[in-house]
Design a protein around this motif. Structure first.
Motif: not given
Length: 308
Positions: A25-54
């Motif tokens: 859960a820790a590894v996913v949570a780090v990415a989820a924290v960043g995603e949550a910040i983007v969602i709070i701004t009323r946006n969304i980031d679908l590139s998270v998984g690709s950045i993790v892989g790269l």
């Protein structure tokens, strides 16, 4: 959930299994924290998984190509590359005025395409990375997985910033009402860009942690993680409409998702229904958020009428 599953599989609530769930859960949570910040701004980031892989593949290649490279330099490189990719998203969303859903859908495929072109059919194996680095993904400190400690430190720092620093409060203001925030004089574009930069940087950090945890990295690393990050944030109470939610909720949502993924196979439930359960949780969270918002709105109207 844990108590129910443990009646069929007593080993589910053992210290070892809980520790493994926490590490995953820790590894996913780090990415989820960043995603949550983007969602709070009323946006969304679908590139998270690709950045993790790269960045996960970048991590392995740095150890292979640069003999004796310090581990801290690898972490810095992963965070820096992730931040740059996130900045590209933010600049396109903020200055080109194109919806984040469209922009990040495009960059999701672009970043994944770069990773596939770079990696091809090659694999980064655990033997290609130093033991000290791989130990970050498997070792424990005082019985707590090191990955979990890293994730908690990231979570505390980000949550403290959003709660106590003016820039963090402005992120909530932008998500609550971008037009009002602009009229008030807030730097809306700057806050949106910074949110995407943080999301990319944390996805980059998650990519480095991914390599440490799993050891083997291919071009498919991080596939589907964007949905896990979004699901964790929404289930944890971060409103998809922006301006509402906490990073602690996103972390709890991540732990719940990973627990479900570990528990349902023990109950003999196939993969399709595992995904269906997650989908129901996401829909339920959105409906509950809407119901509570309507109740709050009616309550405020009633109080206003009584004041008259």
């Amino acid at each position: 959930l844990g108590a129910g599953v443990s009646t069929m599989a007593p080993q589910f609530l053992t210290v070892n299994n809980i520790s493994q769930v926490a590490a995953l859960a820790a590894v996913v949570a780090v990415a989820a924290v960043g995603e949550a910040i983007v969602i709070i701004t009323r946006n969304i980031d679908l590139s998270v998984g690709s950045i993790v892989g790269l960045t996960a593949y970048l991590t392995g290649q740095l150890f292979i190509q640069v003999d004796g490279i310090p581990i801290i330099v690898v972490f810095i490189a992963g965070v820096l590359v992730g931040g740059i990719l996130g900045a590209i998203n933010g600049l396109l969303v903020a200055w080109a005025k194109v919806p984040a859903l469209v922009i990040t859908l495009g960059t999701m495929y672009i970043y994944r395409g770069i990773n596939v072109a770079w990696a091809g059919s090659n694999l980064v194996n655990a033997s290609d990375m130093p033991r000290d680095f791989r130990g970050l993904g498997t070792d424990r400190l005082l019985g707590i997985p090191i990955l979990t400690i890293i994730a908690v430190v990231v979570l505390i720092g980000a949550a403290w910033y959003l709660r106590n620093i003016r820039g963090g409060r402005e992120i909530y203001a932008v998500g609550s009402d971008p037009a009002a925030a602009h009229l008030y004089g807030l730097k809306v574009n700057q806050r949106v860009i910074s949110a995407f930069v943080v999301s990319g940087a944390l996805a980059g950090l998650a990519g480095v942690l991914f390599a440490a945890r799993y050891g083997t990295v291919s071009a498919a690393a991080g596939s589907g993680w964007e949905l896990q990050a979004i699901g964790a944030a929404v289930i944890g109470g971060v409103a998809i409409s922006g301006g509402v939610g906490t990073l602690w909720g996103a972390a709890i949502g991540t732990f719940l998702l990973i627990t479900i993924n570990r528990a349902l196979p023990i109950l003999g439930i196939d993969d399709f229904w595992q995904r269906a359960v997650v989908g129901v949780l996401i829909l339920g969270s959105i409906v509950l958020d809407r119901v509570l918002a309507v109740r709050q709105h009616r309550r405020l109207i009633a109080q206003r009428e009584e004041g008259r």
